[in-house]
Design a protein around this motif. Sequence first.
Motif, mmCIF file in Angstrom:
data_model
loop_
_atom_site.group_PDB
_atom_site.id
_atom_site.type_symbol
_atom_site.label_atom_id
_atom_site.label_comp_id
_atom_site.label_asym_id
_atom_site.label_seq_id
_atom_site.Cartn_x
_atom_site.Cartn_y
_atom_site.Cartn_z
ATOM 1 N N THR A 118 0.840 -1.199 0.000
ATOM 2 C CA THR A 118 0.000 0.000 0.000
ATOM 3 C C THR A 118 0.874 1.247 0.000
ATOM 4 O O THR A 118 0.652 2.189 -0.781
ATOM 5 N N ALA A 119 1.896 1.261 0.846
ATOM 6 C CA ALA A 119 2.785 2.432 0.920
ATOM 7 C C ALA A 119 3.503 2.664 -0.408
ATOM 8 O O ALA A 119 3.741 3.810 -0.805
ATOM 9 N N ALA A 120 3.831 1.576 -1.094
ATOM 10 C CA ALA A 120 4.546 1.716 -2.364
ATOM 11 C C ALA A 120 3.589 1.910 -3.538
ATOM 12 O O ALA A 120 4.040 2.190 -4.653
ATOM 13 N N GLY A 121 2.298 1.731 -3.302
ATOM 14 C CA GLY A 121 1.318 1.913 -4.373
ATOM 15 C C GLY A 121 1.402 0.836 -5.439
ATOM 16 O O GLY A 121 1.177 1.090 -6.623
ATOM 17 N N VAL A 122 1.678 -0.394 -5.028
ATOM 18 C CA VAL A 122 1.810 -1.495 -5.988
ATOM 19 C C VAL A 122 0.909 -2.644 -5.533
ATOM 20 O O VAL A 122 0.718 -2.863 -4.335
ATOM 21 N N GLY A 123 0.329 -3.362 -6.475
ATOM 22 C CA GLY A 123 -0.544 -4.471 -6.134
ATOM 23 C C GLY A 123 0.200 -5.792 -6.074
ATOM 24 O O GLY A 123 1.121 -6.026 -6.853
ATOM 25 N N ILE A 124 -0.201 -6.655 -5.129
ATOM 26 C CA ILE A 124 0.275 -8.047 -5.111
ATOM 27 C C ILE A 124 -0.798 -8.845 -5.824
ATOM 28 O O ILE A 124 -1.915 -8.971 -5.333
ATOM 29 N N VAL A 125 -0.483 -9.356 -7.021
ATOM 30 C CA VAL A 125 -1.546 -9.847 -7.903
ATOM 31 C C VAL A 125 -1.558 -11.355 -8.087
ATOM 32 O O VAL A 125 -2.532 -11.909 -8.582
ATOM 33 N N THR A 126 -0.484 -12.040 -7.713
ATOM 34 C CA THR A 126 -0.452 -13.490 -7.907
ATOM 35 C C THR A 126 0.512 -14.082 -6.888
ATOM 36 O O THR A 126 1.403 -13.384 -6.399
ATOM 37 N N GLY A 127 0.321 -15.364 -6.559
ATOM 38 C CA GLY A 127 1.176 -15.942 -5.535
ATOM 39 C C GLY A 127 1.118 -17.452 -5.508
ATOM 40 O O GLY A 127 0.377 -18.082 -6.260
ATOM 41 N N ASP A 128 1.929 -17.999 -4.611
ATOM 42 C CA ASP A 128 2.040 -19.454 -4.474
ATOM 43 C C ASP A 128 2.541 -19.732 -3.062
ATOM 44 O O ASP A 128 3.328 -18.970 -2.516
ATOM 45 N N THR A 129 2.068 -20.831 -2.480
ATOM 46 C CA THR A 129 2.488 -21.205 -1.131
ATOM 47 C C THR A 129 2.911 -22.663 -1.114
ATOM 48 O O THR A 129 2.172 -23.528 -1.577
ATOM 49 N N LYS A 130 4.101 -22.915 -0.606
ATOM 50 C CA LYS A 130 4.571 -24.285 -0.407
ATOM 51 C C LYS A 130 4.891 -24.475 1.080
ATOM 52 O O LYS A 130 5.302 -23.523 1.761
ATOM 53 N N VAL A 131 4.717 -25.709 1.553
ATOM 54 C CA VAL A 131 5.089 -26.057 2.926
ATOM 55 C C VAL A 131 6.081 -27.203 2.863
ATOM 56 O O VAL A 131 5.852 -28.173 2.134
ATOM 57 N N VAL A 132 7.191 -27.076 3.588
ATOM 58 C CA VAL A 132 8.167 -28.169 3.669
ATOM 59 C C VAL A 132 8.243 -28.654 5.113
ATOM 60 O O VAL A 132 7.927 -27.908 6.047
ATOM 61 N N PRO A 133 8.636 -29.934 5.315
ATOM 62 C CA PRO A 133 8.642 -30.494 6.672
ATOM 63 C C PRO A 133 9.585 -29.736 7.613
ATOM 64 O O PRO A 133 10.521 -29.064 7.176
ATOM 65 N N ARG A 134 9.330 -29.870 8.911
ATOM 66 C CA ARG A 134 10.191 -29.277 9.942
ATOM 67 C C ARG A 134 11.649 -29.594 9.666
ATOM 68 O O ARG A 134 11.993 -30.723 9.337
ATOM 69 N N GLY A 135 12.490 -28.580 9.787
ATOM 70 C CA GLY A 135 13.928 -28.792 9.615
ATOM 71 C C GLY A 135 14.387 -28.719 8.169
ATOM 72 O O GLY A 135 15.577 -28.799 7.904
ATOM 73 N N LYS A 136 13.442 -28.562 7.219
ATOM 74 C CA LYS A 136 13.818 -28.494 5.804
ATOM 75 C C LYS A 136 13.809 -27.060 5.279
ATOM 76 O O LYS A 136 14.095 -26.822 4.097
ATOM 77 N N ALA A 137 13.413 -26.103 6.111
ATOM 78 C CA ALA A 137 13.553 -24.682 5.797
ATOM 79 C C ALA A 137 13.659 -23.988 7.142
ATOM 80 O O ALA A 137 13.533 -24.640 8.188
ATOM 81 N N ASP A 138 13.899 -22.682 7.163
ATOM 82 C CA ASP A 138 14.006 -21.970 8.427
ATOM 83 C C ASP A 138 12.847 -20.987 8.540
ATOM 84 O O ASP A 138 12.935 -19.859 8.061
ATOM 85 N N LYS A 139 11.759 -21.446 9.100
ATOM 86 C CA LYS A 139 10.555 -20.653 9.388
ATOM 87 C C LYS A 139 9.829 -20.225 8.116
ATOM 88 O O LYS A 139 8.731 -20.707 7.822
ATOM 89 N N LEU A 140 10.442 -19.319 7.345
ATOM 90 C CA LEU A 140 9.683 -18.669 6.276
ATOM 91 C C LEU A 140 10.650 -18.020 5.308
ATOM 92 O O LEU A 140 11.503 -17.234 5.709
ATOM 93 N N PHE A 141 10.550 -18.375 4.034
ATOM 94 C CA PHE A 141 11.278 -17.682 2.962
ATOM 95 C C PHE A 141 10.235 -17.048 2.040
ATOM 96 O O PHE A 141 9.156 -17.605 1.826
ATOM 97 N N ILE A 142 10.558 -15.904 1.494
ATOM 98 C CA ILE A 142 9.644 -15.220 0.571
ATOM 99 C C ILE A 142 10.391 -14.898 -0.711
ATOM 100 O O ILE A 142 11.508 -14.373 -0.674
ATOM 101 N N ASN A 143 9.779 -15.209 -1.839
ATOM 102 C CA ASN A 143 10.250 -14.666 -3.108
ATOM 103 C C ASN A 143 9.219 -13.670 -3.608
ATOM 104 O O ASN A 143 8.015 -13.921 -3.522
ATOM 105 N N THR A 144 9.684 -12.543 -4.089
ATOM 106 C CA THR A 144 8.802 -11.648 -4.836
ATOM 107 C C THR A 144 9.417 -11.424 -6.213
ATOM 108 O O THR A 144 10.642 -11.363 -6.360
ATOM 109 N N ALA A 145 8.558 -11.327 -7.219
ATOM 110 C CA ALA A 145 8.979 -10.850 -8.532
ATOM 111 C C ALA A 145 8.129 -9.627 -8.819
ATOM 112 O O ALA A 145 7.052 -9.455 -8.238
ATOM 113 N N GLY A 146 8.635 -8.759 -9.675
ATOM 114 C CA GLY A 146 7.895 -7.526 -9.940
ATOM 115 C C GLY A 146 7.958 -7.141 -11.398
ATOM 116 O O GLY A 146 8.961 -7.378 -12.073
ATOM 117 N N ILE A 147 6.847 -6.552 -11.848
ATOM 118 C CA ILE A 147 6.784 -5.964 -13.190
ATOM 119 C C ILE A 147 6.642 -4.462 -13.037
ATOM 120 O O ILE A 147 5.847 -3.986 -12.225
#
Lengths: 337, 337
Positions: A118-147
């Motif tokens: 909202t502050a940047a005036g840009v929309g988040i228009v598409t996304g994807d969510t994956k879950v991996v088992p405990r110990g296979k990632a560290d809490k939360l990773f985020i990728n963003t791509a932008g046009i």
Amino acid sequence: MTSDIILLGHGSGGTLSHQLLDELIIPLLSGVPSRDQNDAAVLAPVAGRLAFTTDSYVVDPLFFPGGCIGDLAVYGTVNDLAMAGATPLALSVGLILEEGLPVAVLQRVLEAMRDAATAAGVGIVTGDTKVVPRGKADKLFINTAGIGVLEHDLSFSGSGALPGDRVLINGSIGDHGMAVLACREGLELTGDLRSDCAPLHRLVAAMRSAGGAALHVLRDPTRGGVATTLKEICLQSQVDLLLEENALPVRPATAGACALLGLDPLFVANEGKLLACVAPDAVDAVLAAMRSLPEGAESCCIGEVTATGSGRLRLRTAIGGVRAIEMLAGEQLPRIC
Amino acid sequence: MTSDIILLGHGSGGTLSHQLLDELIIPLLSGVPSRDQNDAAVLAPVAGRLAFTTDSYVVDPLFFPGGCIGDLAVYGTVNDLAMAGATPLALSVGLILEEGLPVAVLQRVLEAMRDAATAAGVGIVTGDTKVVPRGKADKLFINTAGIGVLEHDLSFSGSGALPGDRVLINGSIGDHGMAVLACREGLELTGDLRSDCAPLHRLVAAMRSAGGAALHVLRDPTRGGVATTLKEICLQSQVDLLLEENALPVRPATAGACALLGLDPLFVANEGKLLACVAPDAVDAVLAAMRSLPEGAESCCIGEVTATGSGRLRLRTAIGGVRAIEMLAGEQLPRIC
């Protein structure tokens, strides 16, 4: 949500996935109701060249003074678009969640993403969510791509620096990296340290209006800090560049933390700063335009492109000596963004 | 590369990062020399609406019969664009690497991405690489985002199904999920199982030419499989749909593996299949167009939209009974894509 932690089933595509999307992710990030969601977003036609970029965010800890992984994921990608001179149009978000992540943590991060978008005036228009088992990632990773869209014919590539250009920055260096590091290590000095993470596309628009084609290079000094980014510009443009140590803006808290930990703020990541190489005639106008905005209030000149050359970056030290600056070989501060 | 495993420093932004980019990632994935790389790629103006999508890939194992995480990351995002009716233009790639990953493994994955992008006729134009410490990720995660262009005014949204529509699929179901699962578990039956992962945008273009506005819905049945995707279409379109069990194409190897493991192929992921809802008048023409391409050679009709309704999905079984199909609550097969 029927569970207060993330389960593997939240990434399955089944009813738990739909619950996570319908009750948390879509209401927070998207204006489009679930019923109208498809695998790709469709955007109206755009007049102009397109800018396209991506970054993944693995910062540790997730929350730090001045921001969190959610702010970074929005502003970092907005800023990569801004450095191309583009107006950000739309972001995608890819979440990789570790099984067991508290839903409340995810909610805080998503709220930060929403507020940052909202502050940047840009929309988040598409996304994807994956879950991996405990110990296979560290809490939360985020990728963003932008046009983004380029509403002009200019280029601000790292290869555009010319001898005589002045090097401008919009404020103090090293704040983001030291805020994250101090928070991660539990250092008592966190009180005065604060990440600078912020969107820079409005600052770039003001600089472009003021400087036009005299604005030769734009880069945001994130990983590797000001020194690494300037060294890249030197190599891409095949020029030599001289920095003035006395001109480098470093906040006392950041300088103190760097001194304590033996780190050089020139190599510490920033998330709300840009470096510009500007033809000398236009420097005053560009600086005035930068200073007219809050995110550019402390803008200043920190150096000069001295000559064409092999890509040397040098620093005139506070006591008048000159030393060469090279990129670090390895990792000064892992997982800073 | 001076190291044969990935080090934290490869994600630092310093010289190790540059070596990884210059010697491995950029030569394999990008036509643009390092000197001209910037944080965002700039693309020529595009005439038409844009499609934008993203997916993260966390498949385990990285390599399986018929493909690897690199193929999936390219084809999965190409297919999400294709389902919007878009021609894929450009991909971004975000790599999250675990410290200690063999460089040879990364190289094999990047080569697969390069080959898949070439096969799909799409460029990988921008990217990002992060490294996290050992134990904080599982070998390698990939995010891709994609931009496509819509050269028409049609919509193939999941909300467009109408009573009377026939449900078409371009071949056998459940092959991807069972190939990955059998490989992960080291089952002896992997010999005959093979992922179907493949790009589908050319198939969609042929279907659009043949069917035009009679092509109501397009979806790729990935996570959750054919059953979950059709249930989503039923709910989005507010229609009831009847599947014919006798018409469902299942390879003997996939059927056997499913029987052995107690899994239903209707819920197993596909990576080279699409589902279409097509007005009855156009079914013959669309099927003929599909069958004219290798990726559509085994296309067939598997069911029908029976009525407007509350979103019921039902299966007429091989012995003539009818049973309701609901989404699975949780996870049948984690980390399948």
